[in-house]
Write an enzyme that holds these catalytic residues in place. Structure first.
Site, PDB file in Angstrom:
ATOM      1  N   ASN A   8      28.772  37.517  29.404  1.00  0.00           N
ATOM      2  CA  ASN A   8      28.764  38.884  29.937  1.00  0.00           C
ATOM      3  C   ASN A   8      27.954  39.733  28.957  1.00  0.00           C
ATOM      4  O   ASN A   8      28.437  40.049  27.872  1.00  0.00           O
ATOM      5  CB  ASN A   8      30.206  39.392  30.064  1.00  0.00           C
ATOM      6  CG  ASN A   8      30.264  40.846  30.482  1.00  0.00           C
ATOM      7  OD1 ASN A   8      29.251  41.452  30.850  1.00  0.00           O
ATOM      8  ND2 ASN A   8      31.457  41.427  30.421  1.00  0.00           N
ATOM      9  N   TRP A   9      26.740  40.072  29.362  1.00  0.00           N
ATOM     10  CA  TRP A   9      25.863  40.828  28.453  1.00  0.00           C
ATOM     11  C   TRP A   9      26.259  42.308  28.374  1.00  0.00           C
ATOM     12  O   TRP A   9      25.729  43.035  27.550  1.00  0.00           O
ATOM     13  CB  TRP A   9      24.402  40.694  28.907  1.00  0.00           C
ATOM     14  CG  TRP A   9      23.759  39.399  28.511  1.00  0.00           C
ATOM     15  CD1 TRP A   9      24.386  38.250  28.121  1.00  0.00           C
ATOM     16  CD2 TRP A   9      22.347  39.122  28.442  1.00  0.00           C
ATOM     17  NE1 TRP A   9      23.457  37.270  27.818  1.00  0.00           N
ATOM     18  CE2 TRP A   9      22.199  37.770  28.010  1.00  0.00           C
ATOM     19  CE3 TRP A   9      21.194  39.858  28.708  1.00  0.00           C
ATOM     20  CZ2 TRP A   9      20.950  37.184  27.838  1.00  0.00           C
ATOM     21  CZ3 TRP A   9      19.947  39.263  28.544  1.00  0.00           C
ATOM     22  CH2 TRP A   9      19.827  37.932  28.107  1.00  0.00           C
ATOM     23  N   LYS A  10      27.155  42.753  29.277  1.00  0.00           N
ATOM     24  CA  LYS A  10      27.578  44.159  29.295  1.00  0.00           C
ATOM     25  C   LYS A  10      26.335  45.053  29.362  1.00  0.00           C
ATOM     26  O   LYS A  10      25.378  44.696  30.030  1.00  0.00           O
ATOM     27  CB  LYS A  10      28.483  44.456  28.094  1.00  0.00           C
ATOM     28  CG  LYS A  10      29.641  43.440  27.985  1.00  0.00           C
ATOM     29  CD  LYS A  10      30.715  43.838  27.025  1.00  0.00           C
ATOM     30  CE  LYS A  10      31.823  42.781  27.029  1.00  0.00           C
ATOM     31  NZ  LYS A  10      32.973  43.137  26.207  1.00  0.00           N
ATOM     32  N   HIS A  93      36.741  44.096  35.119  1.00  0.00           N
ATOM     33  CA  HIS A  93      36.704  43.991  33.654  1.00  0.00           C
ATOM     34  C   HIS A  93      37.464  45.181  33.064  1.00  0.00           C
ATOM     35  O   HIS A  93      37.405  46.281  33.595  1.00  0.00           O
ATOM     36  CB  HIS A  93      35.251  43.978  33.160  1.00  0.00           C
ATOM     37  CG  HIS A  93      35.143  43.593  31.722  1.00  0.00           C
ATOM     38  ND1 HIS A  93      35.426  44.469  30.696  1.00  0.00           N
ATOM     39  CD2 HIS A  93      34.821  42.413  31.127  1.00  0.00           C
ATOM     40  CE1 HIS A  93      35.280  43.843  29.542  1.00  0.00           C
ATOM     41  NE2 HIS A  93      34.915  42.596  29.775  1.00  0.00           N
ATOM     42  N   GLU A  95      36.877  47.033  30.693  1.00  0.00           N
ATOM     43  CA  GLU A  95      36.032  48.196  30.376  1.00  0.00           C
ATOM     44  C   GLU A  95      35.793  49.045  31.621  1.00  0.00           C
ATOM     45  O   GLU A  95      35.681  50.267  31.528  1.00  0.00           O
ATOM     46  CB  GLU A  95      34.709  47.716  29.750  1.00  0.00           C
ATOM     47  CG  GLU A  95      34.934  47.246  28.307  1.00  0.00           C
ATOM     48  CD  GLU A  95      33.963  46.189  27.813  1.00  0.00           C
ATOM     49  OE1 GLU A  95      32.911  45.976  28.447  1.00  0.00           O
ATOM     50  OE2 GLU A  95      34.275  45.562  26.778  1.00  0.00           O
ATOM     51  N   GLU A 161      41.490  38.174  29.732  1.00  0.00           N
ATOM     52  CA  GLU A 161      40.863  38.833  28.583  1.00  0.00           C
ATOM     53  C   GLU A 161      41.825  39.877  28.009  1.00  0.00           C
ATOM     54  O   GLU A 161      41.869  41.009  28.504  1.00  0.00           O
ATOM     55  CB  GLU A 161      39.570  39.533  29.008  1.00  0.00           C
ATOM     56  CG  GLU A 161      38.508  38.604  29.547  1.00  0.00           C
ATOM     57  CD  GLU A 161      37.110  39.200  29.391  1.00  0.00           C
ATOM     58  OE1 GLU A 161      36.269  38.520  28.771  1.00  0.00           O
ATOM     59  OE2 GLU A 161      36.859  40.326  29.852  1.00  0.00           O
ATOM     60  N   GLY A 167      35.805  42.206  21.548  1.00  0.00           N
ATOM     61  CA  GLY A 167      34.920  42.842  20.576  1.00  0.00           C
ATOM     62  C   GLY A 167      35.567  43.151  19.240  1.00  0.00           C
ATOM     63  O   GLY A 167      35.012  43.901  18.433  1.00  0.00           O
ATOM     64  N   SER A 199      36.501  37.732  22.019  1.00  0.00           N
ATOM     65  CA  SER A 199      36.101  37.234  20.697  1.00  0.00           C
ATOM     66  C   SER A 199      35.946  35.716  20.645  1.00  0.00           C
ATOM     67  O   SER A 199      36.259  35.091  19.627  1.00  0.00           O
ATOM     68  CB  SER A 199      37.074  37.721  19.610  1.00  0.00           C
ATOM     69  OG  SER A 199      37.028  39.136  19.502  1.00  0.00           O
ATOM     70  N   GLY A 220      31.382  37.705  25.479  1.00  0.00           N
ATOM     71  CA  GLY A 220      30.625  38.947  25.376  1.00  0.00           C
ATOM     72  C   GLY A 220      29.562  38.848  24.294  1.00  0.00           C
ATOM     73  O   GLY A 220      28.496  38.264  24.492  1.00  0.00           O
ATOM     74  N   GLY A 221      29.853  39.407  23.136  1.00  0.00           N
ATOM     75  CA  GLY A 221      28.874  39.525  22.055  1.00  0.00           C
ATOM     76  C   GLY A 221      28.144  38.225  21.720  1.00  0.00           C
ATOM     77  O   GLY A 221      26.921  38.223  21.534  1.00  0.00           O
TER      78      GLY A 221
HETATM   79  P1  13P Z   1      33.578  39.718  23.286  1.00  0.00           P
HETATM   80  O1  13P Z   1      33.273  38.260  23.434  1.00  0.00           O
HETATM   81  O2  13P Z   1      32.420  40.511  22.715  1.00  0.00           O
HETATM   82  O3  13P Z   1      34.876  39.949  22.583  1.00  0.00           O
HETATM   83  O4  13P Z   1      33.744  40.307  24.781  1.00  0.00           O
HETATM   84  C1  13P Z   1      34.571  39.642  25.680  1.00  0.00           C
HETATM   85  C2  13P Z   1      34.372  40.205  27.017  1.00  0.00           C
HETATM   86  O5  13P Z   1      34.766  41.336  27.298  1.00  0.00           O
HETATM   87  C3  13P Z   1      33.669  39.397  28.020  1.00  0.00           C
HETATM   88  O6  13P Z   1      33.776  39.937  29.301  1.00  0.00           O
END
Ligand code: 13P
Length: 236
Positions: A8-10, A93, A95, A161, A167, A199, A220-221
């Site tokens: 997920n590149w957000k 998600h 967020e 999640e 993050g 994470s 994510g990251g």
């Molecule tokens: P991180 O891997 O950066 O913690 O993010 C997880 C995430 O929200 C994937 O959708």
């Protein structure tokens, strides 16, 4: 069940970031035992889709509108994501639940829109830090599942999640991940892939992906850099 490793590149990535796909392809060398998915920002889906296909990966969206078309400025329909080359879409998600006030009812409508368009919805659930401290994680996730999952039969992926793990570099213990995935499995049934997200990185991926009822990861990251993402794919 084949594992799904989804990135997920957000809100990250410009046209120049497509080079990461080529780099990933060089690392994968035409083979991965897991299914590989990248969910870039919507602006990159159409350009990324052929590049992803060429390396045996798929692309997905990060959100969709419940309706197929209409007067909804700035929104993107599931049908548009499909048309641009997506095969999955993330819905609900944390967020988006937080930043855009998305209720589980809205998330369910989006998941059903995804199926209508021929996409597989990845429905996200997870508790906050305060909810876990209060021991309410199963009650919270159970309620999110009851309210967010699409009705009827069809393709479905669930991503667990925990909000406090996103993050932050923090992850639940292996026992806590196992317990929550077992709980989700009871609710979702045998055929649904259940991803863990929060994470996930090269150093913890193998241990997390080995847990029973963990059928992949939502990253994510660590999905932004081909080297790290490849290391996680290799761990699956
Ligand atoms: P991180 O891997 O950066 O913690 O993010 C997880 C995430 O929200 C994937 O959708």
């Amino acid at each position: 069940m084949k594992s799904l490793i989804a990135g997920n590149w957000k809100m990250n990535g410009l046209m120049a970031s497509l080079a990461e796909i080529e780099r990933l392809g060089g690392l994968l060398k035409g083979g991965a035992s897991a299914e590989v998915l990248i969910c870039p920002p919507a602006t990159l889906i159409a350009a990324m889709a052929p590049a992803a296909r060429a390396i045996g990966a798929e692309v997905g969206g990060q959100d969709c509108h419940p309706k197929a078309s209409g007067a909804h400025t700035g929104d993107i329909a599931a049908e548009m994501l499909k048309d641009a080359g997506a095969s999955y879409v993330i819905v609900g998600h944390s967020e988006r639940r937080a930043d855009h006030g998305e209720s589980s009812a809205v998330v369910k409508a989006k998941a059903e829109a995804a199926r209508r368009a021929g996409l597989t919805p990845i429905v996200c659930v997870g508790e906050t830090e305060a909810e876990r401290r209060a021991g309410k994680q199963e009650a919270v996730v159970g309620e999110q599942l009851a309210g967010s999952l699409p009705d009827g039969a069809g393709p479905l992926v669930i991503a667990y999640e925990p909000v406090w793990a996103i993050g932050t570099g923090l992850t639940p213990t292996i026992e806590d991940i196992a317990a929550m995935h077992r709980f989700i499995r009871q609710k979702a049934g045998a055929g649904v892939r259940i991803l863990y997200g929060g994470s996930v990185k090269p150093s913890n991926a193998a241990e997390i992906l080995a847990v029973e009822d963990v059928n992949g990861a939502l990253v994510g990251g660590a999905s932004l850099k081909a080297d790290d993402f490849y290391a996680i794919i290799s761990a699956a």
